[in-house]
Design an enzyme around this catalytic site. Structure first.
Site, short mmCIF file in Angstrom:
data_model
loop_
_atom_site.label_atom_id
_atom_site.label_comp_id
_atom_site.label_asym_id
_atom_site.label_seq_id
_atom_site.Cartn_x
_atom_site.Cartn_y
_atom_site.Cartn_z
N LYS A 53 0.79 -1.23 0.00
CA LYS A 53 0.00 0.00 0.00
C LYS A 53 0.83 1.28 0.00
O LYS A 53 0.37 2.33 -0.45
CB LYS A 53 -0.94 0.00 1.21
N SER A 306 0.61 -9.78 -0.66
CA SER A 306 0.37 -8.34 -0.58
C SER A 306 0.80 -7.70 0.73
O SER A 306 1.07 -6.49 0.77
CB SER A 306 -1.10 -8.03 -0.84
#
Length: 405
Positions: A53, A306
């Site tokens: 992110k 992720s």
């Protein structure tokens, strides 16, 4: 609607190159042997802030005008976008407020605060945090930074795709990517399809919140929520319209995995790759382990991990679920006679079968149908279901009534 191009992603890489890490790609030999394909991990769990992110957040903050920065920034997040925004805002010298679900992992809340952001907790999923962020934005005039439905955010996440292609020297057949709101898969798909349209992009969601899968099949943005999930990083009830538009054009398939399959994947990655993944980061592995995606022999598959920001208490609970599903830990309630040696016999059966007692408790009931009976509850470590069945058979042969739970 804004479009995101390969050029946008290439520009984003230049903007954030001094902030983010080029994370490793590692082959998972066990998965390669199991599938007959070559399976690799793109390790964004080793990225700064422990998640991909930070790429999109920093690219977005770099695009803000001085006027926008002067009002500070506000974001809603399940935890990983929060840390990316907090770090980016700290480096840019601007104020950040982050709204997170009240059940966000404590580790993510603490990490976000450690970067200097103000944290506001609200609701149970990302969408609840979003509503609170919009409310605060209206009151303060802060600049809202969307975690996925934004051109600059998507372009930042797309830099992962550039790295995958270059690190594998173009030898990529399929990339499996987690989906929540769709920012990471939209960016990766745009990058890789722009470099080679033949690369397959497979998205994975939790079956508990299959919003993008439902949208993908319906041909329009559709909300979906069945239950809470251990994959908090992809707990998004309503995907973005921009991300949906990109995904509907560039993603080949969207599948879902169960909570137990995610838990098993987390355990598998720890044992076989020595990688700690959060629930969202493990869904790509879960897709392979569960057989929801079956690669061709010799296929080059990259699983995007992720993030790795998992609370240690949550990890402990997840491990218990995964071990039980694999037959490596089991609990039971047994009814034994209230006579000397009964408990010893039960314990001996467990030991003679090579299992290990983790905890055990005994209760003597002196009324009703349990007169002359005792109840024993225990949790044991086992090797597999065959061993469990042998223990169960030995209990029955020795007159011990047992219920495995």
């Amino acid at each position: 609607m804004e479009k995101v191009t390969l050029k946008d992603i290439q520009n984003a890489r230049e903007v954030i190159k001094d902030i983010i890490l080029e994370t490793d790609i590692l082959e998972n030999v066990r998965l390669s042997e199991k599938t007959g394909a070559r399976i690799f991990y793109k390790c964004e769990n080793l990225q700064r802030t422990g998640s991909f992110k930070v790429r999109g957040a920093c690219n977005k903050i770099a695009s803000l005008t001085e006027e926008e920065k002067s009002h500070g920034v506000i974001a809603s997040s399940a935890g990983n976008h929060a840390q990316g925004v907090a770090l980016g805002a700290k480096q840019a010298g601007i104020k950040a407020t982050i709204c997170m679900p009240a059940n966000a992992p404590l580790s993510k809340v603490a990490a976000t605060k450690s970067y200097g952001a103000n944290v506001v907790l609200n609701g149970n999923v990302y969408d609840d945090a979003l509503a609170k962020a919009k409310e605060i934005q209206a009151e303060t005039g802060a600049t809202f930074l969307d975690p996925f439905n934004d051109k600059y955010v998507i372009a930042g996440q797309g830099t992962i795709g550039l790295e995958i292609f270059e690190q594998r020297s173009g030898e990529v057949d399929t990339v499996i990517v987690p989906i929540g709101g769709g920012g990471i898969i939209a960016g990766i798909a745009t990058a890789l399809k722009g470099l080679n349209p033949d690369i397959k992009i497979i998205g994975v969601q939790t079956a508990n919140i299959p919003s993008m899968k439902v949208s993908f099949e319906a041909g329009k943005v559709t909300s979906a929520f069945n239950d809470i999930t251990i994959a908090d990083g992809i707990a998004v009830k309503t995907p973005g319209d921009l991300t949906f538009d990109i995904i509907s054009k560039n993603v080949d398939q969207v599948i879902t995995v169960t909570e137990e399959e995610i838990a098993e994947a987390i355990l598998f990655m720890m044992e076989n790759q020595k990688l700690v993944s959060e629930g969202a980061g493990a869904v790509s592995t879960a897709a392979l382990l569960s057989g929801k995606y079956v690669p061709n022999k010799g296929e080059n598959v990259v699983c995007v991990v992720s993030g790795g920001n998992i609370d240690i208490n949550t990890l402990y609970r997840i491990m218990s679920v995964a071990l039980k599903k694999q037959g490596r830990r089991i609990s039971f309630i047994a009814e034994i006679p209230d006579v000397p040696g009964s408990l010893s016999k039960l314990v001996s059966i467990i030991a003679n079968n090579g299992a290990n007692i983790l905890n055990i408790s005994q209760e003597k009931l002196a009324e009703g149908k349990f007169v002359k009976k005792q109840i024993v509850e225990a949790t044991i470590e086992t090797i597999d279901f065959d061993q469990i069945n042998r223990i169960k058979s030995d209990f029955i042969e020795n007159g011990i009534k047992v219920e495995f739970i």
